[in-house]
Write an enzyme that holds these catalytic residues in place. Structure first.
Site, mmCIF file in Angstrom:
data_model
loop_
_atom_site.group_PDB
_atom_site.id
_atom_site.type_symbol
_atom_site.label_atom_id
_atom_site.label_comp_id
_atom_site.label_asym_id
_atom_site.label_seq_id
_atom_site.Cartn_x
_atom_site.Cartn_y
_atom_site.Cartn_z
ATOM 1 N N GLU A 43 26.285 36.645 -44.508
ATOM 2 C CA GLU A 43 27.113 36.040 -43.460
ATOM 3 C C GLU A 43 28.558 35.974 -43.923
ATOM 4 O OE1 GLU A 43 29.368 33.046 -41.199
ATOM 5 O OE2 GLU A 43 28.992 33.128 -43.343
ATOM 6 N N ASP A 57 25.720 26.317 -38.324
ATOM 7 C CA ASP A 57 26.636 26.560 -39.441
ATOM 8 C C ASP A 57 27.594 25.366 -39.497
ATOM 9 O OD1 ASP A 57 27.999 27.780 -41.518
ATOM 10 O OD2 ASP A 57 28.108 29.739 -40.534
HETATM 11 ZN ZN LIG Z 1 29.113 29.394 -42.845
#
Ligand SMILES: [Zn+2]
Length: 344
Positions: free
Chosen positions: A221, A242
């Site tokens: 990511e 997130d």
């Molecule tokens: Zn992150």
């Protein structure tokens, strides 16, 4: 929803944080995470790329939902061994040199074990370096000082350290009496722990999600392609879990769940943002809706990869992101409350 999940989440976050996983070096963390989800009755499958796909079950297969959180973090990679026996580092992900200064590190070699060291400004003694205060902290001016008796490149190579070895920064995880969690890499290991909290909630309370629910604990990511693949069939909606941004001009703080309306990749799905706000109100989850000035997420990678899904982004508020980060037990609890309510 019971308070116990907040304590559980912070405990699991510390355990995940204790396993270094800079982007590109995530196998150990993946192994641990799979084992933890399986122990909670969630089917976990490793992707070829190294991520973990989770099946939380669910009643309605028609409009399946995917929750994406990433296990990879910032870190470094050895890019040069200097004539003075120091290591130069190239950052993995957006690790800032000024946030890395004076941190303890572990250098992981491919064939010769691990070595300890510290990330320092070159010529780091203030009693020696008259420019210490004025020197700009850039990766070119930083170095790893190995805790080994090495004086030159030859000595370092004899230890078995090579270009391309991984540099892991000490997370310095600490949970305070007031419920704060301080650590590097809460982004995004706190969210991995929140999804473990969700699995524990389903198991303990005997809940089957109203919609078929999948998870993807992604890797890469931090370099932008975490969520590009491995979307299970039937998924029509993907939500990144997130870190929520906290800072000047934003409404969120560490005790809240942040709902992102727009970030650098553009607006999130109008329907999803609206639905998340409604669910937060219904669940009595303390929340903030914010626009993030400098941010990209896994679900945007999913969209860019060509998947036809609606997308959203939520997460516990995290201050000092990509540095020595801070969040709070209540932020984790509010995120879990929102997930549970939204999915039903
Ligand atoms: Zn992150």
């Amino acid at each position: 929803m019971k308070n116990q999940y907040g304590d559980y989440i912070l405990q699991k976050a510390s355990e995940v944080l204790a396993i270094p996983s800079p982007t590109g070096y995530t196998a150990e963390a993946a192994k641990f995470i799979m084992k933890e989800f399986e122990a909670l009755g969630v089917k976990a499958t490793q992707t070829v790329k190294g991520g973990v796909v989770l099946d939380f079950g669910g009643k309605d297969d028609e409009n399946a939902i995917l929750l994406e959180a990433h296990m990879d973090t910032l870190g470094g990679i050895v890019s040069e061994i200097t004539g003075t026996g120091r290591l130069k580092v190239s950052p993995l992900g957006g690790m800032e040199a000024n946030n890395a200064e004076a941190e303890n590190v572990t250098v992981v070699t491919k064939f010769n074990g691990e070595y300890e060291g510290t990330c320092q400004l070159a010529n780091a003694s203030v009693h020696v370096n008259g420019e210490y205060g004025d020197s700009k902290r850039k990766w070119s001016s930083m170095e790893i000082v190995l805790d080994e008796k090495v004086k030159n490149a030859e000595d370092v190579k004899k230890l078995g350290i090579s270009i391309g070895d991984i540099v892991c920064f000490d997370p310095r995880t600490r949970i305070t009496k007031q419920g704060y969690i301080k650590s590097r890499f809460l982004d995004d290991k706190l969210s991995v722990a929140i999804l473990l909290g969700y699995a524990k909630y389903l198991k303990d309370e005997g809940v089957t999600p109203a919609r078929r629910t999948y998870g993807h604990i992604t890797v890469y990511e931090e370099v932008g392609h975490g969520g590009c693949a491995s979307v299970p069939a039937g998924v029509t909606e993907a939500i990144s879990v997130d870190m929520g941004c906290v800072g000047v001009g934003l409404d969120c703080d560490e005790t809240m769940v942040s709902i992102c309306a727009k970030d650098s990749g553009g607006p999130y799905s109008y329907d999803v943002v609206k639905g998340l706000i409604e669910a937060a109100k219904k669940a009595d989850a303390k929340y903030a809706v914010d626009v993030y000035p400098h941010y990209g997420s896994d679900v945007e990678a999913t969209l860019r990869a060509g998947y036809d899904v609606k997308h959203g982004l939520i997460g516990a508020g995290v201050y000092a992101s990509h540095g020595y980060e801070r969040s709070h037990r209540e932020g984790a609890e509010n995120t879990l409350k929102l997930i549970a309510e939204y999915i039903g």
